[in-house]
Design a protein around this motif. Structure first.
Motif, PDB file in Angstrom:
ATOM      1  N   ILE A  34       1.007  -1.119   0.011  1.00  0.00           N
ATOM      2  CA  ILE A  34      -0.024  -0.014  -0.003  1.00  0.00           C
ATOM      3  C   ILE A  34       0.858   1.131   0.271  1.00  0.00           C
ATOM      4  O   ILE A  34       0.649   2.253  -0.789  1.00  0.00           O
ATOM      5  N   THR A  35       1.765   1.228   0.974  1.00  0.00           N
ATOM      6  CA  THR A  35       2.882   2.329   0.915  1.00  0.00           C
ATOM      7  C   THR A  35       4.304   1.545   1.128  1.00  0.00           C
ATOM      8  O   THR A  35       4.154   0.213   1.312  1.00  0.00           O
ATOM      9  N   PRO A  36       5.261   2.272   1.063  1.00  0.00           N
ATOM     10  CA  PRO A  36       6.502   1.414   1.171  1.00  0.00           C
ATOM     11  C   PRO A  36       6.821   0.910   2.817  1.00  0.00           C
ATOM     12  O   PRO A  36       7.612  -0.014   2.833  1.00  0.00           O
ATOM     13  N   ALA A  37       5.982   1.045   3.691  1.00  0.00           N
ATOM     14  CA  ALA A  37       5.886   0.758   4.868  1.00  0.00           C
ATOM     15  C   ALA A  37       4.786  -0.246   5.333  1.00  0.00           C
ATOM     16  O   ALA A  37       4.691  -0.657   6.471  1.00  0.00           O
ATOM     17  N   ILE A  38       3.717  -0.253   4.415  1.00  0.00           N
ATOM     18  CA  ILE A  38       2.528  -1.048   4.783  1.00  0.00           C
ATOM     19  C   ILE A  38       2.324  -2.024   3.704  1.00  0.00           C
ATOM     20  O   ILE A  38       2.491  -1.784   2.281  1.00  0.00           O
ATOM     21  N   LEU A  39       2.324  -3.249   4.059  1.00  0.00           N
ATOM     22  CA  LEU A  39       2.067  -4.579   2.976  1.00  0.00           C
ATOM     23  C   LEU A  39       0.664  -5.173   3.475  1.00  0.00           C
ATOM     24  O   LEU A  39       0.547  -5.536   4.755  1.00  0.00           O
ATOM     25  N   GLU A  40      -0.168  -5.400   2.548  1.00  0.00           N
ATOM     26  CA  GLU A  40      -1.447  -6.112   3.135  1.00  0.00           C
ATOM     27  C   GLU A  40      -1.258  -7.400   1.798  1.00  0.00           C
ATOM     28  O   GLU A  40      -1.052  -7.266   0.869  1.00  0.00           O
ATOM     29  N   ALA A  41      -1.796  -8.460   2.620  1.00  0.00           N
ATOM     30  CA  ALA A  41      -1.938  -9.879   1.811  1.00  0.00           C
ATOM     31  C   ALA A  41      -3.296 -10.527   2.159  1.00  0.00           C
ATOM     32  O   ALA A  41      -3.709 -10.434   3.228  1.00  0.00           O
ATOM     33  N   SER A  42      -3.472 -11.400   1.359  1.00  0.00           N
ATOM     34  CA  SER A  42      -4.642 -12.462   1.618  1.00  0.00           C
ATOM     35  C   SER A  42      -4.017 -13.749   1.335  1.00  0.00           C
ATOM     36  O   SER A  42      -3.055 -13.782   0.372  1.00  0.00           O
ATOM     37  N   ALA A  43      -4.360 -14.772   2.091  1.00  0.00           N
ATOM     38  CA  ALA A  43      -4.079 -16.252   1.946  1.00  0.00           C
ATOM     39  C   ALA A  43      -5.286 -17.065   1.582  1.00  0.00           C
ATOM     40  O   ALA A  43      -6.124 -16.714   2.495  1.00  0.00           O
ATOM     41  N   VAL A  44      -5.264 -18.252   1.013  1.00  0.00           N
ATOM     42  CA  VAL A  44      -5.971 -19.227   0.893  1.00  0.00           C
ATOM     43  C   VAL A  44      -5.304 -20.266   1.842  1.00  0.00           C
ATOM     44  O   VAL A  44      -4.389 -20.627   1.152  1.00  0.00           O
TER      45      VAL A  44
END
Length: 170
Positions: free
Chosen positions: A131-141
């Motif tokens: 999202i930004t260089p300091a924020i990561l969002e992920a989804s997993a199955v």
């Protein structure tokens, strides 16, 4: 009303209790979310802007997969929850402890022959975006026996490592 074992884990709760009695330390791999820097943010439809950004995102996605696998193993009881404490905010870790306690309580009530709802968990896929260089969002199955679960996770860069700030397990 008391939350059930399928209640999503979110940030909130009492960070006072950070250990769980009765769990021994098992020699297992711990998810290492070290000093990988995030690639530059991008829109959902655009590809990574450079090969370095693509490599960093791929590396972070692999680390998220290891972390989600570790969370599922901890909820199942195959891994001590304490191993995850350094990668999570204290309030989120407390919520995870509560969820594990509810799973243990259900197993004691229905008998040990009934498997945990997180037994045989295997991460099938992970999709991550910075999202930004300091924020990561992920989804997993995640596949658990006959059930497939969705996991959403948000990591934020703090100092030289990444910290889980939000976790939802479906």
């Amino acid at each position: 009303m008391r939350p059930s074992a399928s209640t999503p884990v979110t940030a909130g709760g009492d960070p006072a209790s950070r250990t769980q009695p009765g769990l021994s330390v098992l020699p297992q791999r711990t998810a290492a979310l070290g000093t990988v820097t995030a690639p530059r943010p991008r829109t959902a439809s655009s590809p990574p802007t450079s090969l370095d950004d693509a490599r960093r995102l791929h590396q972070l996605t692999g680390q998220v997969q290891q972390l989600v696998q570790a969370v599922m193993e901890a909820l199942n009881g195959a891994r001590p929850l304490q191993q995850l404490s350094r990668w999570m905010e204290p309030s989120l870790f407390s919520s995870l402890q509560l969820r594990r306690a509810l799973v243990q309580e259900a197993q004691e009530h229905f008998g040990r022959d009934r498997p945990s709802p997180y037994a045989d968990a295997h991460v099938q896929s992970v999709h991550a975006q910075c999202i930004t260089p300091a924020i990561l969002e992920a989804s997993a199955v995640v596949r658990c026996r006959k059930r497939t679960r969705a996991v959403a996770i948000r990591l934020e860069a703090r100092r030289a490592s990444w910290i889980v700030t939000a976790l939802e397990i479906g």
